[in-house]
Design a protein around this motif. Structure first.
Motif, PDB file in Angstrom:
ATOM      1  N   MET A 126       0.823  -1.182   0.000  1.00  0.00           N
ATOM      2  CA  MET A 126       0.000   0.000   0.000  1.00  0.00           C
ATOM      3  C   MET A 126       0.875   1.257   0.000  1.00  0.00           C
ATOM      4  N   MET A 127       1.942   1.245   0.785  1.00  0.00           N
ATOM      5  CA  MET A 127       2.826   2.406   0.827  1.00  0.00           C
ATOM      6  C   MET A 127       3.496   2.633  -0.519  1.00  0.00           C
ATOM      7  N   ASP A 128       3.798   1.555  -1.252  1.00  0.00           N
ATOM      8  CA  ASP A 128       4.398   1.718  -2.578  1.00  0.00           C
ATOM      9  C   ASP A 128       3.440   2.445  -3.504  1.00  0.00           C
ATOM     10  N   ASN A 129       2.140   2.066  -3.453  1.00  0.00           N
ATOM     11  CA  ASN A 129       1.145   2.735  -4.287  1.00  0.00           C
ATOM     12  C   ASN A 129       1.034   4.206  -3.913  1.00  0.00           C
ATOM     13  N   PHE A 130       1.033   4.493  -2.632  1.00  0.00           N
ATOM     14  CA  PHE A 130       0.942   5.869  -2.167  1.00  0.00           C
ATOM     15  C   PHE A 130       2.155   6.670  -2.623  1.00  0.00           C
ATOM     16  N   SER A 131       3.328   6.076  -2.540  1.00  0.00           N
ATOM     17  CA  SER A 131       4.548   6.758  -2.990  1.00  0.00           C
ATOM     18  C   SER A 131       4.482   7.065  -4.477  1.00  0.00           C
ATOM     19  N   GLN A 132       3.961   6.133  -5.263  1.00  0.00           N
ATOM     20  CA  GLN A 132       3.835   6.353  -6.703  1.00  0.00           C
ATOM     21  C   GLN A 132       2.861   7.485  -6.996  1.00  0.00           C
ATOM     22  N   ILE A 133       1.775   7.533  -6.237  1.00  0.00           N
ATOM     23  CA  ILE A 133       0.792   8.602  -6.424  1.00  0.00           C
ATOM     24  C   ILE A 133       1.424   9.952  -6.109  1.00  0.00           C
ATOM     25  N   LEU A 134       2.152  10.019  -4.993  1.00  0.00           N
ATOM     26  CA  LEU A 134       2.789  11.269  -4.612  1.00  0.00           C
ATOM     27  C   LEU A 134       3.800  11.735  -5.644  1.00  0.00           C
ATOM     28  N   GLN A 135       4.508  10.807  -6.264  1.00  0.00           N
ATOM     29  CA  GLN A 135       5.498  11.174  -7.273  1.00  0.00           C
ATOM     30  C   GLN A 135       4.846  11.757  -8.518  1.00  0.00           C
ATOM     31  N   GLN A 136       3.589  11.366  -8.782  1.00  0.00           N
ATOM     32  CA  GLN A 136       2.889  11.865  -9.963  1.00  0.00           C
ATOM     33  C   GLN A 136       2.301  13.256  -9.750  1.00  0.00           C
ATOM     34  N   LEU A 137       2.136  13.669  -8.510  1.00  0.00           N
ATOM     35  CA  LEU A 137       1.567  14.979  -8.223  1.00  0.00           C
ATOM     36  C   LEU A 137       2.595  16.076  -8.480  1.00  0.00           C
ATOM     37  N   PRO A 138       2.121  17.255  -8.892  1.00  0.00           N
ATOM     38  CA  PRO A 138       3.058  18.361  -9.090  1.00  0.00           C
ATOM     39  C   PRO A 138       3.660  18.782  -7.757  1.00  0.00           C
ATOM     40  N   ARG A 139       4.939  19.118  -7.776  1.00  0.00           N
ATOM     41  CA  ARG A 139       5.623  19.541  -6.551  1.00  0.00           C
ATOM     42  C   ARG A 139       5.292  21.000  -6.260  1.00  0.00           C
ATOM     43  N   GLY A 140       5.486  21.400  -5.016  1.00  0.00           N
ATOM     44  CA  GLY A 140       5.191  22.758  -4.585  1.00  0.00           C
ATOM     45  C   GLY A 140       5.899  23.815  -5.403  1.00  0.00           C
ATOM     46  N   ASP A 141       7.180  23.548  -5.783  1.00  0.00           N
ATOM     47  CA  ASP A 141       7.931  24.541  -6.556  1.00  0.00           C
ATOM     48  C   ASP A 141       7.384  24.657  -7.976  1.00  0.00           C
ATOM     49  N   ALA A 142       6.743  23.606  -8.475  1.00  0.00           N
ATOM     50  CA  ALA A 142       6.136  23.669  -9.803  1.00  0.00           C
ATOM     51  C   ALA A 142       4.931  24.600  -9.794  1.00  0.00           C
ATOM     52  N   LEU A 143       4.249  24.668  -8.651  1.00  0.00           N
ATOM     53  CA  LEU A 143       3.100  25.564  -8.544  1.00  0.00           C
ATOM     54  C   LEU A 143       3.537  27.019  -8.614  1.00  0.00           C
ATOM     55  N   ALA A 144       4.693  27.309  -8.069  1.00  0.00           N
ATOM     56  CA  ALA A 144       5.173  28.687  -8.019  1.00  0.00           C
ATOM     57  C   ALA A 144       5.754  29.142  -9.358  1.00  0.00           C
ATOM     58  N   SER A 145       6.192  28.218 -10.183  1.00  0.00           N
ATOM     59  CA  SER A 145       6.821  28.612 -11.443  1.00  0.00           C
ATOM     60  C   SER A 145       5.775  28.933 -12.502  1.00  0.00           C
ATOM     61  N   THR A 174      -3.538  16.225 -11.937  1.00  0.00           N
ATOM     62  CA  THR A 174      -3.446  14.789 -12.186  1.00  0.00           C
ATOM     63  C   THR A 174      -4.447  14.098 -11.277  1.00  0.00           C
ATOM     64  N   SER A 175      -5.359  13.351 -11.863  1.00  0.00           N
ATOM     65  CA  SER A 175      -6.351  12.656 -11.048  1.00  0.00           C
ATOM     66  C   SER A 175      -5.781  11.323 -10.590  1.00  0.00           C
ATOM     67  N   PHE A 176      -6.235  10.894  -9.445  1.00  0.00           N
ATOM     68  CA  PHE A 176      -5.836   9.597  -8.935  1.00  0.00           C
ATOM     69  C   PHE A 176      -6.956   9.028  -8.092  1.00  0.00           C
ATOM     70  N   LYS A 177      -6.949   7.730  -7.905  1.00  0.00           N
ATOM     71  CA  LYS A 177      -7.986   7.040  -7.161  1.00  0.00           C
ATOM     72  C   LYS A 177      -7.370   6.460  -5.896  1.00  0.00           C
ATOM     73  N   SER A 192     -21.190   5.331  -0.440  1.00  0.00           N
ATOM     74  CA  SER A 192     -20.791   6.624  -1.002  1.00  0.00           C
ATOM     75  C   SER A 192     -19.455   6.534  -1.725  1.00  0.00           C
ATOM     76  N   VAL A 193     -18.484   5.897  -1.099  1.00  0.00           N
ATOM     77  CA  VAL A 193     -17.149   5.776  -1.695  1.00  0.00           C
ATOM     78  C   VAL A 193     -17.204   4.997  -2.998  1.00  0.00           C
ATOM     79  N   HIS A 194     -18.009   3.947  -3.023  1.00  0.00           N
ATOM     80  CA  HIS A 194     -18.074   3.088  -4.209  1.00  0.00           C
ATOM     81  C   HIS A 194     -19.206   3.471  -5.159  1.00  0.00           C
ATOM     82  N   GLU A 195     -19.896   4.579  -4.855  1.00  0.00           N
ATOM     83  CA  GLU A 195     -20.939   5.133  -5.721  1.00  0.00           C
ATOM     84  C   GLU A 195     -21.988   4.092  -6.122  1.00  0.00           C
ATOM     85  N   PHE A 196     -22.548   3.401  -5.126  1.00  0.00           N
ATOM     86  CA  PHE A 196     -23.589   2.405  -5.361  1.00  0.00           C
ATOM     87  C   PHE A 196     -24.894   3.093  -5.759  1.00  0.00           C
ATOM     88  N   LEU A 197     -25.620   2.497  -6.691  1.00  0.00           N
ATOM     89  CA  LEU A 197     -26.987   2.906  -6.991  1.00  0.00           C
ATOM     90  C   LEU A 197     -27.907   2.256  -5.964  1.00  0.00           C
TER      91      LEU A 197
END
Length: 78
Positions: free
Chosen positions: A1-20, A28-31, A62-67
């Motif tokens: 699970m931590m590996d998946n979380f680390s991969q998600i974090l790496q795909q997000l824009p970094r704080g310095d990218a927001l300032a530039s 970037t959307s993620f689930k 709610s999380v799984h959007e059941f009808l």
């Protein structure tokens, strides 16, 4: 699970990218996987247990959007 979380974090824009000026504003959307442990309701007459159980179901649905029809099938298929 931590590996998946680390991969998600790496795909997000970094704080310095927001300032530039090169940041395009595209997000970037993620689930996120959420696991629920929902106990089987066995007819207990305990208001606190029933309230907690219903809240867990509401969150799960709610999380799984059941009808509505999927909720009924889910409850009676267990």
């Amino acid at each position: 699970m931590m590996d998946n979380f680390s991969q998600i974090l790496q795909q997000l824009p970094r704080g310095d990218a927001l300032a530039s000026n090169s940041y395009s504003g595209n997000a970037t959307s993620f689930k996120v996987q959420v696991n629920f442990e929902i106990p089987i309701f066995e007819g207990q007459i305990d208001v606190d247990f029933v309230d907690k159980w219903l809240n867990l179901l509401d969150g799960y649905f709610s999380v799984h959007e059941f009808l509505s029809r999927e909720k009924i099938f889910f409850l009676f298929s267990k």
